[in-house]
Design a protein around this motif. Sequence first.
Motif, mmCIF file in Angstrom:
data_model
loop_
_atom_site.group_PDB
_atom_site.id
_atom_site.type_symbol
_atom_site.label_atom_id
_atom_site.label_comp_id
_atom_site.label_asym_id
_atom_site.label_seq_id
_atom_site.Cartn_x
_atom_site.Cartn_y
_atom_site.Cartn_z
ATOM 1 N N VAL A 72 -9.114 -115.366 14.200
ATOM 2 C CA VAL A 72 -9.892 -115.708 13.012
ATOM 3 C C VAL A 72 -10.051 -114.492 12.108
ATOM 4 O O VAL A 72 -9.951 -114.588 10.883
ATOM 5 C CB VAL A 72 -11.269 -116.282 13.420
ATOM 6 N N ALA A 73 -10.286 -113.320 12.707
ATOM 7 C CA ALA A 73 -10.427 -112.091 11.912
ATOM 8 C C ALA A 73 -9.170 -111.821 11.109
ATOM 9 O O ALA A 73 -9.232 -111.449 9.932
ATOM 10 C CB ALA A 73 -10.752 -110.908 12.823
ATOM 11 N N SER A 74 -8.007 -112.012 11.724
ATOM 12 C CA SER A 74 -6.747 -111.786 11.015
ATOM 13 C C SER A 74 -6.597 -112.757 9.852
ATOM 14 O O SER A 74 -6.168 -112.380 8.758
ATOM 15 C CB SER A 74 -5.562 -111.938 11.975
ATOM 16 N N LEU A 75 -6.964 -114.022 10.070
ATOM 17 C CA LEU A 75 -6.825 -115.022 9.012
ATOM 18 C C LEU A 75 -7.808 -114.762 7.870
ATOM 19 O O LEU A 75 -7.454 -114.895 6.695
ATOM 20 C CB LEU A 75 -7.035 -116.422 9.593
ATOM 21 N N LEU A 76 -9.047 -114.393 8.210
ATOM 22 C CA LEU A 76 -10.028 -114.106 7.162
ATOM 23 C C LEU A 76 -9.649 -112.846 6.398
ATOM 24 O O LEU A 76 -9.873 -112.745 5.190
ATOM 25 C CB LEU A 76 -11.431 -113.956 7.771
ATOM 26 N N ARG A 77 -9.055 -111.878 7.100
ATOM 27 C CA ARG A 77 -8.579 -110.676 6.417
ATOM 28 C C ARG A 77 -7.495 -111.043 5.406
ATOM 29 O O ARG A 77 -7.416 -110.470 4.316
ATOM 30 C CB ARG A 77 -8.027 -109.697 7.454
ATOM 31 N N GLY A 78 -6.676 -112.031 5.783
ATOM 32 C CA GLY A 78 -5.647 -112.494 4.874
ATOM 33 C C GLY A 78 -6.203 -113.174 3.631
ATOM 34 O O GLY A 78 -5.500 -113.329 2.637
ATOM 35 N N GLN A 79 -7.486 -113.583 3.673
ATOM 36 C CA GLN A 79 -8.143 -114.158 2.504
ATOM 37 C C GLN A 79 -8.809 -113.085 1.650
ATOM 38 O O GLN A 79 -9.467 -113.392 0.659
ATOM 39 C CB GLN A 79 -9.204 -115.187 2.944
ATOM 40 N N GLY A 80 -8.639 -111.817 2.058
ATOM 41 C CA GLY A 80 -9.200 -110.728 1.274
ATOM 42 C C GLY A 80 -10.602 -110.315 1.680
ATOM 43 O O GLY A 80 -11.244 -109.533 0.993
ATOM 44 N N MET A 81 -11.115 -110.822 2.809
ATOM 45 C CA MET A 81 -12.458 -110.449 3.243
ATOM 46 C C MET A 81 -12.439 -109.046 3.842
ATOM 47 O O MET A 81 -11.518 -108.669 4.553
ATOM 48 C CB MET A 81 -12.999 -111.455 4.264
ATOM 49 N N SER A 82 -13.481 -108.284 3.568
ATOM 50 C CA SER A 82 -13.598 -106.952 4.151
ATOM 51 C C SER A 82 -13.957 -107.075 5.628
ATOM 52 O O SER A 82 -14.449 -108.110 6.094
ATOM 53 C CB SER A 82 -14.679 -106.155 3.432
ATOM 54 N N THR A 83 -13.723 -106.009 6.389
ATOM 55 C CA THR A 83 -14.063 -106.042 7.814
ATOM 56 C C THR A 83 -15.561 -106.200 8.012
ATOM 57 O O THR A 83 -16.009 -106.835 8.961
ATOM 58 C CB THR A 83 -13.578 -104.763 8.514
ATOM 59 N N ARG A 84 -16.355 -105.631 7.115
ATOM 60 C CA ARG A 84 -17.804 -105.789 7.233
ATOM 61 C C ARG A 84 -18.223 -107.239 7.012
ATOM 62 O O ARG A 84 -19.077 -107.769 7.725
ATOM 63 C CB ARG A 84 -18.503 -104.884 6.212
ATOM 64 N N ALA A 85 -17.606 -107.900 6.006
ATOM 65 C CA ALA A 85 -17.935 -109.306 5.753
ATOM 66 C C ALA A 85 -17.512 -110.186 6.923
ATOM 67 O O ALA A 85 -18.242 -111.107 7.310
ATOM 68 C CB ALA A 85 -17.256 -109.773 4.467
ATOM 69 N N ILE A 86 -16.349 -109.902 7.508
ATOM 70 C CA ILE A 86 -15.903 -110.667 8.677
ATOM 71 C C ILE A 86 -16.856 -110.446 9.837
ATOM 72 O O ILE A 86 -17.200 -111.372 10.578
ATOM 73 C CB ILE A 86 -14.467 -110.278 9.065
ATOM 74 N N GLY A 87 -17.309 -109.194 10.016
ATOM 75 C CA GLY A 87 -18.269 -108.896 11.082
ATOM 76 C C GLY A 87 -19.551 -109.678 10.916
ATOM 77 O O GLY A 87 -20.103 -110.221 11.881
ATOM 78 N N SER A 88 -20.066 -109.752 9.676
ATOM 79 C CA SER A 88 -21.287 -110.528 9.432
ATOM 80 C C SER A 88 -21.070 -111.997 9.763
ATOM 81 O O SER A 88 -21.941 -112.651 10.335
ATOM 82 C CB SER A 88 -21.699 -110.393 7.957
ATOM 83 N N ALA A 89 -19.902 -112.523 9.409
ATOM 84 C CA ALA A 89 -19.622 -113.939 9.630
ATOM 85 C C ALA A 89 -19.463 -114.280 11.104
ATOM 86 O O ALA A 89 -19.747 -115.396 11.519
ATOM 87 C CB ALA A 89 -18.369 -114.358 8.863
ATOM 88 N N THR A 90 -19.001 -113.318 11.906
ATOM 89 C CA THR A 90 -18.739 -113.586 13.323
ATOM 90 C C THR A 90 -19.768 -112.952 14.256
ATOM 91 O O THR A 90 -19.659 -113.092 15.472
ATOM 92 C CB THR A 90 -17.335 -113.074 13.702
ATOM 93 N N GLY A 91 -20.753 -112.245 13.697
ATOM 94 C CA GLY A 91 -21.844 -111.713 14.513
ATOM 95 C C GLY A 91 -21.492 -110.487 15.319
ATOM 96 O O GLY A 91 -22.111 -110.227 16.354
ATOM 97 N N VAL A 92 -20.499 -109.723 14.868
ATOM 98 C CA VAL A 92 -20.132 -108.493 15.566
ATOM 99 C C VAL A 92 -20.092 -107.360 14.546
ATOM 100 O O VAL A 92 -20.235 -107.568 13.343
ATOM 101 C CB VAL A 92 -18.760 -108.625 16.278
#
Length: 237
Positions: A72-92
């Motif tokens: 999921v992190a790889s796919l969200l990164r492909g949407q242009g999300m920052s690692t911090r935003a992905i972390g907030s979305a996934t709780g890590v």
Amino acid sequence: MQIIVHRDLNTKEARAITQRIKSKMGDLMGEVAKAWIGRVWLALAYESWDDYVKGEFNHAPLTLPREERKAVASLLRGQGMSTRAIGSATGVSDETIRRDLSDATNVAPDEVVLVTGLDGKTYSPKRKPKPEPRPDVPAPQPKPEPPPPPAWCASGATGEQWQLAKGGTAYAWTQPVGDVVWITCEDYFKDGRVERSEPRIHVHFTVIGDDGIDPAAARQLAAALIAAADLLNPPSA
């Protein structure tokens, strides 16, 4: 040629997408990506993405096992999300997402993407300062020189460079066309080879409100899109 459209969500859309995420309806990961790209926090009067996640979910909207989270992190990164935003979305943490992304083994050139900022434009991810090598660890190899810029870039353009988690290097090329249109592509270095992604035309509809777009702004936007298309595929003489 790929055109990527960015548009901020209005209040009704923001509430609807938030409710779908809370109800775990449909493509949950896709809804989270749409919320990020549409800057859902602005429509709902939050200061930031982090404040939106905390205020609406009291925790991450995506709680996933580690292996599933990595994909999921790889796919969200492909949407242009920052690692911090992905972390907030996934709780890590941001560092955990960085490790998840560094574990990816099959990264295609066009998966090296620019990050969408709060102003709707794209930027290359910031690099951390390079740590000093330990005595027992060989010094890293020098970074490859950037290739010539794409033909559609302005004369003398230079690429934004960043280091990838697995040691590769990428260069991002950006060419603005008007105020709300720009072209991007990336060069990806792997095993001594250089591969260039297909160029994409980005549009951020800052000129469009809830009531649509006026004729003058439509002509301005259409002219910028045609100019971008002509840069990528010059009309034959």
